[in-house]
Design an enzyme around this catalytic site. Structure first.
Site, PDB file in Angstrom:
ATOM      1  N   ARG A 273    -101.777 -27.451 -26.675  1.00  0.00           N
ATOM      2  CA  ARG A 273    -102.636 -26.599 -25.860  1.00  0.00           C
ATOM      3  C   ARG A 273    -102.036 -25.193 -25.845  1.00  0.00           C
ATOM      4  O   ARG A 273    -101.037 -24.937 -25.183  1.00  0.00           O
ATOM      5  CB  ARG A 273    -102.740 -27.169 -24.439  1.00  0.00           C
ATOM      6  N   HIS A 277    -102.948 -24.529 -18.699  1.00  0.00           N
ATOM      7  CA  HIS A 277    -103.609 -25.779 -18.319  1.00  0.00           C
ATOM      8  C   HIS A 277    -105.034 -25.495 -17.837  1.00  0.00           C
ATOM      9  O   HIS A 277    -105.979 -26.177 -18.227  1.00  0.00           O
ATOM     10  CB  HIS A 277    -102.813 -26.474 -17.215  1.00  0.00           C
ATOM     11  N   TYR A 286     -93.094 -23.099 -17.388  1.00  0.00           N
ATOM     12  CA  TYR A 286     -92.610 -24.418 -17.773  1.00  0.00           C
ATOM     13  C   TYR A 286     -92.484 -24.634 -19.277  1.00  0.00           C
ATOM     14  O   TYR A 286     -92.051 -25.713 -19.705  1.00  0.00           O
ATOM     15  CB  TYR A 286     -93.491 -25.514 -17.165  1.00  0.00           C
TER      16      TYR A 286
END
Length: 374
Positions: A273, A277, A286
């Site tokens: 991805r 998100h 992260y």
């Protein structure tokens, strides 16, 4: 190809390939269509030039749609948008592997799969706009409502596939799930039931490396998520999810084998991805920037485009035509989503019961009277 449950003596036919199936090199040029791979040398039929060109067209259109939806979320036209940037090969491959009579079970991140299936882009974004729980007709499009809870729809796909077979139909159900969903109990219950029933269902795990911010290494200790299938008697495979040719080859094989009575399949697509998100997320908190850069070098559209050009299947005119179609698609989406939706308060009572009970009918009538008075 087919193996009856309870009759097999070796795990090899059920295990995934040790190396993810890949037909295209990273840039699409060095290796064109090598249909043998890995130590097991399991083979898959090469997709036709026509299907690869259609996959390319839909991937270009899907990416432009996704970019436009992200922009609309930033402008406040959508409440949120979970981008599928970088996962186009998985979503388009899933849509193209199915017949019109098959069923697709998507998640909230699978809008590109919806539009690739022919669903109106505004209807595909209705859920994210907040206008309705589902903006399209699931029966007409043979596409279940997008599922936000992780993996709950996997059991629905299994049940529908089994039910269709009991009716004598040759329908296959394909459920799209993420890597995070494979840690949910619903996922394992669905696989177990599918294996017992030998249901004609395919589970495609889009392993994009993160369950929101949780990396795959903190989710599972298995050598591959695809290995989760063998414990349930489900044939499993892993594929390079950024290789559109390989995704289409593996999924087409899985779908048709399930249709012919071969039982369920679990396919893990290794992808990434590239976007956050959702439009409300900050992935820099992260994951390292260099990781995303590495995966940009494995862009699924660039890989397929390079391979098609190398085989003289795609010209500059064809590339320009696909881009122009995608731009027109995005422009139409912008125009229609700029308009305020026409909402009918009485629609609140639609699609609740096939035969509404007397109490609900009375409530609807009372609301109608109140609206007419005001």
């Amino acid at each position: 190809m087919h193996t009856t449950a309870g009759n097999w003596t070796e795990p090899a036919p059920w295990l995934p390939s040790q190396v993810p199936v890949s037909l295209l090199s990273t840039n699409g040029n060095a290796r064109q269509f090598d249909t043998t791979h890995g130590p097991q040398e399991r083979t898959y039929p090469e997709p036709s030039p026509e299907s690869l060109l259609e996959a390319y067209r839909k991937m270009v259109l899907g990416r432009r749609f996704d970019e436009q939806a992200t922009a609309l979320a930033r402008q406040g036209r959508l409440a949120v948008h979970p981008s599928s940037l970088g996962q186009e090969a998985c979503q388009v491959g899933a849509a193209l592997a199915l017949r019109a009579t098959d069923w697709l079970f998507p998640t909230y991140r699978d809008c590109v799969a919806l539009v690739s299936r022919g669903i109106d882009p505004v209807e595909a974004l209705t859920l994210l706009r907040g206008d309705a729980h589902c903006g399209y007709d699931p029966v007409r499009h043979r596409t279940a409502p997008q599922c936000t809870p992780l993996a709950t729809h996997a059991a629905h796909a299994t049940g529908l596939a089994h039910g269709e077979r009991l009716k004598g139909a040759d329908t296959v159900a394909l459920a799209l799930v993420g890597d995070g969903a494979t840690s949910e109990g619903d996922f394992h219950e669905a696989l177990n039931l599918a294996g017992v029933l030998r249901a004609p269902v395919v589970f495609l795990v889009q392993n994009n490396r993160y369950a929101i911010s949780v990396p795959l290494s903190a989710q599972c200790a298995a050598p591959s998520l695809a290995y989760k299938g063998i414990g349930y008697g489900v044939r499993s495979e892993q594929v390079d999810g950024n290789d559109a040719a390989a995704v289409l080859a593996v999924l087409t094989t899985a779908v048709e084998d399930a249709r012919e009575g071969g039982g369920p399949w679990l396919v893990e697509a290794h992808t990434y991805r590239l976007a956050p998100h959702t439009s409300a997320d900050d992935p820099s908190r992260y994951r390292p920037a260099e990781e995303a850069e590495h995966w940009r070098g494995r862009d699924p559209i660039t890989r397929l485009e390079s391979a098609l050009r190398a085989r003289d299947l795609l010209t500059e005119d064809g590339i320009a035509a696909a881009a122009a179609e995608a731009e027109g698609y995005a422009a139409d989406l912008r125009t229609r989503l700029a308009e305020d939706p026409a909402l009918d308060p009485l629609a609140l009572f639609d699609h609740v019961f096939s035969a509404p009970p007397a109490q609900l009918t009375a409530q609807r009538a009372a609301l109608r009277t109140e609206l007419e008075e005001h």
